[in-house]
Enzyme design. Structure first.
Site, PDB file in Angstrom:
ATOM      1  N   LYS A   3       4.638  -9.352 -19.703  1.00  0.00           N
ATOM      2  CA  LYS A   3       4.142  -8.008 -20.011  1.00  0.00           C
ATOM      3  C   LYS A   3       2.750  -8.090 -20.629  1.00  0.00           C
ATOM      4  O   LYS A   3       1.863  -7.308 -20.297  1.00  0.00           O
ATOM      5  CB  LYS A   3       5.095  -7.301 -20.993  1.00  0.00           C
ATOM      6  CG  LYS A   3       6.362  -6.776 -20.373  1.00  0.00           C
ATOM      7  CD  LYS A   3       6.178  -5.501 -19.590  1.00  0.00           C
ATOM      8  CE  LYS A   3       6.185  -5.651 -18.117  1.00  0.00           C
ATOM      9  NZ  LYS A   3       6.958  -6.586 -17.402  1.00  0.00           N
ATOM     10  N   GLU A  19       0.038  -9.289 -17.892  1.00  0.00           N
ATOM     11  CA  GLU A  19      -0.240  -8.461 -16.726  1.00  0.00           C
ATOM     12  C   GLU A  19      -0.950  -7.157 -17.062  1.00  0.00           C
ATOM     13  O   GLU A  19      -1.654  -6.612 -16.213  1.00  0.00           O
ATOM     14  CB  GLU A  19       1.039  -8.201 -15.917  1.00  0.00           C
ATOM     15  CG  GLU A  19       2.093  -7.363 -16.578  1.00  0.00           C
ATOM     16  CD  GLU A  19       3.358  -7.259 -15.728  1.00  0.00           C
ATOM     17  OE1 GLU A  19       3.304  -7.574 -14.525  1.00  0.00           O
ATOM     18  OE2 GLU A  19       4.404  -6.874 -16.268  1.00  0.00           O
ATOM     19  N   GLU A  70       9.742 -12.718 -20.282  1.00  0.00           N
ATOM     20  CA  GLU A  70       9.341 -11.357 -19.916  1.00  0.00           C
ATOM     21  C   GLU A  70       8.297 -10.812 -20.884  1.00  0.00           C
ATOM     22  O   GLU A  70       7.381 -10.088 -20.473  1.00  0.00           O
ATOM     23  CB  GLU A  70      10.569 -10.447 -19.880  1.00  0.00           C
ATOM     24  CG  GLU A  70      10.283  -8.969 -19.647  1.00  0.00           C
ATOM     25  CD  GLU A  70       9.647  -8.664 -18.306  1.00  0.00           C
ATOM     26  OE1 GLU A  70       9.227  -7.503 -18.104  1.00  0.00           O
ATOM     27  OE2 GLU A  70       9.549  -9.568 -17.441  1.00  0.00           O
ATOM     28  N   CYS A 127       0.850  -1.175   0.000  1.00  0.00           N
ATOM     29  CA  CYS A 127       0.000   0.000   0.000  1.00  0.00           C
ATOM     30  C   CYS A 127       0.892   1.232   0.000  1.00  0.00           C
ATOM     31  O   CYS A 127       2.098   1.133   0.144  1.00  0.00           O
ATOM     32  CB  CYS A 127      -0.900   0.011   1.240  1.00  0.00           C
ATOM     33  SG  CYS A 127      -1.853  -1.507   1.448  1.00  0.00           S
ATOM     34  N   LYS A 148       2.780  -2.317  -7.344  1.00  0.00           N
ATOM     35  CA  LYS A 148       4.137  -2.108  -7.835  1.00  0.00           C
ATOM     36  C   LYS A 148       5.186  -2.790  -6.974  1.00  0.00           C
ATOM     37  O   LYS A 148       6.057  -3.485  -7.478  1.00  0.00           O
ATOM     38  CB  LYS A 148       4.421  -0.599  -7.892  1.00  0.00           C
ATOM     39  CG  LYS A 148       5.802  -0.241  -8.436  1.00  0.00           C
ATOM     40  CD  LYS A 148       5.929  -0.586  -9.887  1.00  0.00           C
ATOM     41  CE  LYS A 148       7.228  -0.132 -10.482  1.00  0.00           C
ATOM     42  NZ  LYS A 148       7.407  -0.614 -11.855  1.00  0.00           N
ATOM     43  N   HIS A 192       6.849 -31.652 -26.966  1.00  0.00           N
ATOM     44  CA  HIS A 192       6.683 -32.416 -25.719  1.00  0.00           C
ATOM     45  C   HIS A 192       5.376 -32.044 -25.015  1.00  0.00           C
ATOM     46  O   HIS A 192       5.309 -32.044 -23.786  1.00  0.00           O
ATOM     47  CB  HIS A 192       7.890 -32.190 -24.809  1.00  0.00           C
ATOM     48  CG  HIS A 192       9.171 -32.692 -25.389  1.00  0.00           C
ATOM     49  ND1 HIS A 192       9.556 -34.016 -25.328  1.00  0.00           N
ATOM     50  CD2 HIS A 192      10.128 -32.051 -26.096  1.00  0.00           C
ATOM     51  CE1 HIS A 192      10.712 -34.162 -25.946  1.00  0.00           C
ATOM     52  NE2 HIS A 192      11.080 -32.992 -26.427  1.00  0.00           N
ATOM     53  N   ARG A 241       1.012   1.996  -5.926  1.00  0.00           N
ATOM     54  CA  ARG A 241       1.290   1.000  -4.893  1.00  0.00           C
ATOM     55  C   ARG A 241       0.027   0.301  -4.401  1.00  0.00           C
ATOM     56  O   ARG A 241       0.100  -0.709  -3.682  1.00  0.00           O
ATOM     57  CB  ARG A 241       1.985   1.672  -3.698  1.00  0.00           C
ATOM     58  CG  ARG A 241       3.319   2.283  -4.018  1.00  0.00           C
ATOM     59  CD  ARG A 241       3.935   2.891  -2.789  1.00  0.00           C
ATOM     60  NE  ARG A 241       4.313   1.883  -1.828  1.00  0.00           N
ATOM     61  CZ  ARG A 241       5.534   1.361  -1.722  1.00  0.00           C
ATOM     62  NH1 ARG A 241       6.486   1.744  -2.543  1.00  0.00           N
ATOM     63  NH2 ARG A 241       5.802   0.448  -0.816  1.00  0.00           N
ATOM     64  N   TRP A 272      -3.918  -1.702  -1.345  1.00  0.00           N
ATOM     65  CA  TRP A 272      -3.996  -2.944  -2.123  1.00  0.00           C
ATOM     66  C   TRP A 272      -4.380  -4.015  -1.122  1.00  0.00           C
ATOM     67  O   TRP A 272      -3.603  -4.353  -0.240  1.00  0.00           O
ATOM     68  CB  TRP A 272      -2.654  -3.246  -2.782  1.00  0.00           C
ATOM     69  CG  TRP A 272      -2.699  -4.371  -3.763  1.00  0.00           C
ATOM     70  CD1 TRP A 272      -2.974  -4.294  -5.093  1.00  0.00           C
ATOM     71  CD2 TRP A 272      -2.437  -5.762  -3.498  1.00  0.00           C
ATOM     72  NE1 TRP A 272      -2.909  -5.548  -5.673  1.00  0.00           N
ATOM     73  CE2 TRP A 272      -2.582  -6.465  -4.710  1.00  0.00           C
ATOM     74  CE3 TRP A 272      -2.106  -6.481  -2.346  1.00  0.00           C
ATOM     75  CZ2 TRP A 272      -2.399  -7.838  -4.812  1.00  0.00           C
ATOM     76  CZ3 TRP A 272      -1.932  -7.857  -2.446  1.00  0.00           C
ATOM     77  CH2 TRP A 272      -2.078  -8.515  -3.665  1.00  0.00           C
ATOM     78  N   ASN A 289       1.217   0.036   6.090  1.00  0.00           N
ATOM     79  CA  ASN A 289       1.638  -0.743   4.935  1.00  0.00           C
ATOM     80  C   ASN A 289       2.351  -1.980   5.462  1.00  0.00           C
ATOM     81  O   ASN A 289       3.289  -1.879   6.249  1.00  0.00           O
ATOM     82  CB  ASN A 289       2.584   0.074   4.045  1.00  0.00           C
ATOM     83  CG  ASN A 289       3.111  -0.731   2.870  1.00  0.00           C
ATOM     84  OD1 ASN A 289       2.471  -1.675   2.414  1.00  0.00           O
ATOM     85  ND2 ASN A 289       4.284  -0.369   2.378  1.00  0.00           N
ATOM     86  N   GLY A 290       1.915  -3.168   5.051  1.00  0.00           N
ATOM     87  CA  GLY A 290       2.540  -4.397   5.508  1.00  0.00           C
ATOM     88  C   GLY A 290       1.497  -5.414   5.919  1.00  0.00           C
ATOM     89  O   GLY A 290       0.312  -5.305   5.583  1.00  0.00           O
TER      90      GLY A 290
END
Length: 605
Positions: free
Chosen positions: A482, A485, A478, A2, A600, A501, A27, A75, A101-102
């Protein structure tokens, strides 16, 4: 995961807090709120959704007067994103309010204790136990109550607390979660990121774990975990305020994609002097290293996957890449002969911090590659190399990834020279290519004007496959991340040689396959995989050098990149794939800078 911010001074606090929360919204953005002390009361306003909703509700803060306050953008972890679960949370007597935050790991135990003592809980959050603990311990000494309460907490937390009995005071506490103090004149601030501070001050104090700070308009006093006053160094924030603004672009992500040539230039140039790579303060005894382990999460991990090939090829030392969230719970074969390379944009990634500490406990030396100066990882590592990418606001990393990869290239060449595993001619050749990477990245942007049109073709696809071999496979990892997400399209990366396979069973008529073909040692092999998927009806979008006529004749569509040595090409190759993901997401109407369910900086497990 957050964002928190606080202010005490002479200005109306609410507009300052709203401005700070806007800078921190990347965030967390599922709910937000403010608490401002005024006339012996704490006024709290909370909403579900974005900061814009809070601005509207408070008329840009005008409806909440007062010069001391705290704010939060969330968040969600504990409890759904609702007005009730939004921060700040208040004590039952209305005397205290807290933002956090946490994650409080022992919150259930504390909650049961507080319920037995008669405290009422309004929310489902772990945070609410904090404010009730403070109320329980308060006997007229605000700081002492906060210290007693924080001593009971297990987990990670950055706290901001206000009290009606100390109307010009904000207390903050840090434990395993980022917290920075902004030093002003007649006003002081705190925030979880410098982006919320640079509009007001360039002077910052970075708190360490276990420290508490008392902010008033005229002073900041920091205390250690025992309550003893300590003196802290004031650091200068060097980031430009314009770097935290969109600068005319529709989205931060697009701005940050376009900034990459300049960011990589800033990463490289200061570290090359008189034709040599100079990594200040990195005095690693490489002769004592018989294994290198790269650990990280998300895109930083994929940067490690790409960098592994270059380090291993040039240094002739075994290199493994490990997800930090897995490494922290493993029983790794790591000792004093292991060099651990730790990658994190924020320097606050919880799993990466835990993995680093475990490996250091086993004797490994840790080299951190981070962007944020003074971050937890930067300070805990044995050696630190900063990427100097500047602030990255979009949740999906772009320049964070490419600058991390660039630093890995710098380290690979530096280490190979020190170990004697590269001759002078090859060193000079690769150094010349390394210095040209910013120009080549710009060329990769300039030579693909058709990407928005390709996005219109592919944006409605239910899924995409990204395939490649060797370094191309690392870039595919990557590229797929991208895409998924920010566009919410299912995208997976596969080693091209693994198609037979099992994966090829998923190819259907019209299935988009993005084939990466920039590693000339395996291009012919990848071409055979292109033939295989096309025989089953796939639409192939190939990424290749412009002079590769064979690929052009096979693929349905092309993305071109300038020709770069395969050991350094991934940092150029990824750029148009970032741009493709951006335009696909834009076609799909997605919230590009703030993808759903993502934040983030992942500061909790």
């Amino acid at each position: 995961m957050c964002g928190i911010v606080g202010y005490t001074g002479t200005q109306n606090a609410a507009p300052v807090l709203l401005d700070g929360l806007t800078k921190l919204e990347y965030r967390g953005y599922d709910s937000c709120g403010l608490a401002v002390v005024h006339d012996g009361c704490i006024a709290i306003s909370k909403v579900t959704g974005r900061i814009a909703n809070l601005r509207e509700k408070t008329e840009d803060g005008r409806l909440i007067p007062g010069v001391t306050g705290i704010g939060h953008t969330r968040w969600a972890t504990h409890g759904a994103p609702t007005d009730v679960n939004a921060h700040p949370h208040a004590s039952n007597d209305g005397k205290f309010a807290v933002v956090h935050n946490g994650i409080i790991e022992n919150y259930m135990e504390l909650r049961e204790e507080l319920l037995r003592k008669g405290y009422r809980f309004e929310s489902e959050t772990d945070t609410e136990v904090i404010v009730h603990l403070i109320e329980m311990y308060y006997a007229g000494d605000f700081r002492r109550a906060v210290m007693k309460a924080s001593a009971r907490l297990v987990g990670s937390y950055a706290l901001g607390i206000v009290c009606t009995d100390a109307p010009d005071t904000v207390l903050v506490v840090r434990e395993a979660s980022p917290l920075i103090l902004g030093v002003g004149v007649g006003e002081n601030f705190f925030a979880s990121d410098v982006t919320a501070l640079v509009a007001h001050t360039r002077n910052a104090i970075y708190l360490e774990d276990g420290e508490l700070a008392e902010l008033t308009p005229d002073a900041i006093q920091v205390y250690d975990c025992s309550g003893h006053p300590i003196t802290k160094k004031i650091s200068r924030i060097t980031w430009d305020i314009q770097a935290a603004e969109k600068g005319g672009y529709d989205h931060f992500m697009l701005k940050e994609i376009m900034e990459q040539p300049r960011a990589v230039e800033a990463t490289i140039t200061p570290r090359i002097r008189n034709g040599e790579i100079v990594l200040d303060d990195v005095n690693i005894d490489l002769d004592n290293v018989n294994k290198i382990v790269i650990t990280a999460c998300g895109s930083a991990y994929y940067a490690g996957c790409a960098g592994k090939y270059t380090i291993e090829k040039l240094c002739r030392i075994p290199v493994t890449t490990e997800l930090a969230s897995e490494l922290r719970y493993a029983d790794p074969l790591i000792d004093e002969h292991t060099l651990l390379i730790v990658l994190s944009q924020s320097g606050e990634t919880a799993d990466t911090i835990a993995a680093m500490k475990e490996c250091q406990r086993r004797g490994a030396k840790a080299l951190a590659i981070v962007n944020v100066v003074g971050s937890t990882i930067a300070k805990a590592a044995d050696y630190t190399l900063y990427t100097w990418a500047g602030p990255e606001i979009a949740v999906a990393t772009t320049k964070g990834y490419t600058t991390q990869l660039t630093v890995l290239y710098l380290f690979a060449l530096y280490a190979a020279k020190a170990l004697g595993t590269i001759d002078a001619k090859e060193y000079k050749r690769l150094l010349t290519i390394l210095r040209s990477l910013p120009k080549q990245m710009q060329a990769a942007l300039d030579m693909n004007p058709a990407i928005p049109e390709l996005a219109k073709k592919y944006h409605g696809s239910p899924s995409m496959f990204f395939i490649g071999r060797n370094t191309d496979y690392a870039v595919a990892l990557e590229g797929a991340l991208k895409m998924k997400e920010i566009s919410y399209i299912h995208a997976e990366s596969y080693a091209a040689g693994e198609l037979k396979h099992g994966t090829i069973a998923l190819i259907y008529e019209g299935q988009p396959v993005i084939a990466l073909c920039c590693n000339d040692t395996v291009t012919e092999k990848t071409m055979s995989n292109i033939v295989e998927v096309k025989a089953r009806g796939a639409e192939v979008l190939a990424v290749a050098f412009k002079d590769n006529g064979k690929i052009v004749s096979l693929a349905d569509d092309m993305i071109f990149v300038p020709k770069v040595d395969r050991l350094l090409c991934p940092v150029v190759e990824i750029v148009p794939l970032q741009l493709l993901a951006y335009h696909v997401a834009k076609e799909n109407g997605c919230d590009i800078d703030k993808p759903k369910n993502l934040a983030k900086s992942v500061t909790v497990e």
